[in-house]
Design a protein around this motif. Structure first.
Motif, PDB file in Angstrom:
ATOM      1  N   UNK A 173     -37.598  53.134  -9.799  1.00  9.90           N
ATOM      2  CA  UNK A 173     -38.848  53.896  -9.674  1.00  9.90           C
ATOM      3  C   UNK A 173     -38.770  55.150 -10.552  1.00  9.90           C
ATOM      4  N   UNK A 174     -37.646  55.869 -10.469  1.00  5.75           N
ATOM      5  CA  UNK A 174     -37.476  57.100 -11.252  1.00  5.75           C
ATOM      6  C   UNK A 174     -37.480  56.812 -12.750  1.00  5.75           C
ATOM      7  N   UNK A 175     -36.916  55.673 -13.147  1.00  8.80           N
ATOM      8  CA  UNK A 175     -36.961  55.286 -14.555  1.00  8.80           C
ATOM      9  C   UNK A 175     -38.412  55.086 -14.994  1.00  8.80           C
ATOM     10  N   UNK A 176     -39.200  54.464 -14.130  1.00  9.12           N
ATOM     11  CA  UNK A 176     -40.624  54.299 -14.432  1.00  9.12           C
ATOM     12  C   UNK A 176     -41.316  55.633 -14.625  1.00  9.12           C
ATOM     13  N   UNK A 177     -41.016  56.591 -13.768  1.00  9.61           N
ATOM     14  CA  UNK A 177     -41.627  57.925 -13.880  1.00  9.61           C
ATOM     15  C   UNK A 177     -41.203  58.598 -15.178  1.00  9.61           C
ATOM     16  N   UNK A 178     -39.914  58.534 -15.503  1.00  9.18           N
ATOM     17  CA  UNK A 178     -39.427  59.181 -16.736  1.00  9.18           C
ATOM     18  C   UNK A 178     -40.106  58.609 -17.968  1.00  9.18           C
ATOM     19  N   UNK A 179     -40.127  57.288 -18.074  1.00  9.13           N
ATOM     20  CA  UNK A 179     -40.748  56.671 -19.242  1.00  9.13           C
ATOM     21  C   UNK A 179     -42.256  56.910 -19.255  1.00  9.13           C
ATOM     22  N   UNK A 180     -42.862  56.978 -18.100  1.00 10.13           N
ATOM     23  CA  UNK A 180     -44.288  57.292 -17.985  1.00 10.13           C
ATOM     24  C   UNK A 180     -44.549  58.661 -18.617  1.00 10.13           C
TER      25      UNK A 180
ATOM     26  N   UNK B 224     -51.363  54.355 -30.219  1.00  5.04           N
ATOM     27  CA  UNK B 224     -51.927  54.824 -28.947  1.00  5.04           C
ATOM     28  C   UNK B 224     -52.195  53.688 -27.977  1.00  5.04           C
ATOM     29  N   UNK B 225     -52.761  52.607 -28.473  1.00  2.77           N
ATOM     30  CA  UNK B 225     -53.027  51.456 -27.611  1.00  2.77           C
ATOM     31  C   UNK B 225     -51.751  50.837 -27.063  1.00  2.77           C
ATOM     32  N   UNK B 226     -50.729  50.764 -27.907  1.00  7.44           N
ATOM     33  CA  UNK B 226     -49.458  50.201 -27.462  1.00  7.44           C
ATOM     34  C   UNK B 226     -48.742  51.123 -26.478  1.00  7.44           C
ATOM     35  N   UNK B 227     -48.882  52.425 -26.663  1.00  8.37           N
ATOM     36  CA  UNK B 227     -48.306  53.359 -25.692  1.00  8.37           C
ATOM     37  C   UNK B 227     -48.949  53.166 -24.323  1.00  8.37           C
ATOM     38  N   UNK B 228     -50.252  53.020 -24.306  1.00  7.59           N
ATOM     39  CA  UNK B 228     -50.946  52.778 -23.032  1.00  7.59           C
ATOM     40  C   UNK B 228     -50.504  51.458 -22.401  1.00  7.59           C
ATOM     41  N   UNK B 229     -50.431  50.417 -23.215  1.00 12.44           N
ATOM     42  CA  UNK B 229     -49.986  49.111 -22.696  1.00 12.44           C
ATOM     43  C   UNK B 229     -48.563  49.209 -22.168  1.00 12.44           C
ATOM     44  N   UNK B 230     -47.715  49.932 -22.879  1.00 10.85           N
ATOM     45  CA  UNK B 230     -46.334  50.084 -22.444  1.00 10.85           C
ATOM     46  C   UNK B 230     -46.218  50.827 -21.130  1.00 10.85           C
ATOM     47  N   UNK B 231     -47.011  51.879 -20.972  1.00 14.81           N
ATOM     48  CA  UNK B 231     -46.994  52.628 -19.710  1.00 14.81           C
ATOM     49  C   UNK B 231     -47.407  51.707 -18.561  1.00 14.81           C
ATOM     50  N   UNK B 232     -48.464  50.960 -18.771  1.00 18.80           N
ATOM     51  CA  UNK B 232     -48.935  50.061 -17.711  1.00 18.80           C
ATOM     52  C   UNK B 232     -47.910  48.982 -17.384  1.00 18.80           C
ATOM     53  N   UNK B 233     -47.367  48.347 -18.426  1.00 17.94           N
ATOM     54  CA  UNK B 233     -46.462  47.228 -18.178  1.00 17.94           C
ATOM     55  C   UNK B 233     -45.063  47.683 -17.770  1.00 17.94           C
ATOM     56  N   UNK B 234     -44.483  48.643 -18.481  1.00 15.42           N
ATOM     57  CA  UNK B 234     -43.117  49.067 -18.186  1.00 15.42           C
ATOM     58  C   UNK B 234     -43.079  49.873 -16.894  1.00 15.42           C
ATOM     59  N   UNK B 235     -43.746  51.009 -16.896  1.00 16.22           N
ATOM     60  CA  UNK B 235     -43.700  51.867 -15.710  1.00 16.22           C
ATOM     61  C   UNK B 235     -44.408  51.217 -14.534  1.00 16.22           C
ATOM     62  N   UNK B 236     -45.555  50.623 -14.792  1.00 19.67           N
ATOM     63  CA  UNK B 236     -46.307  49.990 -13.710  1.00 19.67           C
ATOM     64  C   UNK B 236     -45.519  48.901 -13.012  1.00 19.67           C
TER      65      UNK B 236
END
Length: 123
Positions: free
Chosen positions: A39-46, A73-85
């Motif tokens: 969970x914390x890894x998700x927050x950090x990368x977020x 920018x689009x890939x950063x958003x996708x990454x936040x959703x997929x990785x952190x999410x």
């Protein structure tokens, strides 16, 4: 596109703070050490990639037609959703099939940074 990415970066930053506080105050004693760490890894990368999205938005102000920046920018958003999410959901008991989504989000982050590099090289 600048206003959109700035708005999304602001909303993402706010969400990262909320989720980080929720994890620190609401989950620490409820999750195993392994799940809490995920969970914390998700927050950090977020957070890291929200700041990168903010930088991309600011660069788009100067280079509004740069497709590398827009793609980043689009890939950063996708990454936040997929990785952190996916890490958030897995830590909270989500289905195991979410596990393979995490590295796809990581790949989005890598390609986003490569696109940012290309934007700088081509500017």
């Amino acid at each position: 596109m600048v206003k959109l990415y700035l708005s999304l970066a602001a909303a993402s930053g706010m969400l990262a703070v909320i989720l980080g506080a929720f994890g620190a105050h609401g989950l620490r004693d409820k999750l195993s050490a392994e799940l809490f760490s995920a969970y914390q890894t998700g927050v950090q990368y977020h957070f890291y990639h929200t700041l990168a999205l903010l930088a991309v938005a600011l660069l788009l102000e100067k280079y509004p037609l740069n497709m590398w920046l827009k793609t980043s920018g689009g890939l950063l958003l996708a990454g936040i959703l997929m990785f952190s999410g996916s890490l958030y959901l897995l830590a909270l008991g989500g289905p195991r099939w979410l596990g393979p989504i995490t590295p796809m989000g990581g790949l989005c982050f890598i390609v986003a940074w490569a696109c940012l590099l290309m934007a700088v090289v081509k500017a």
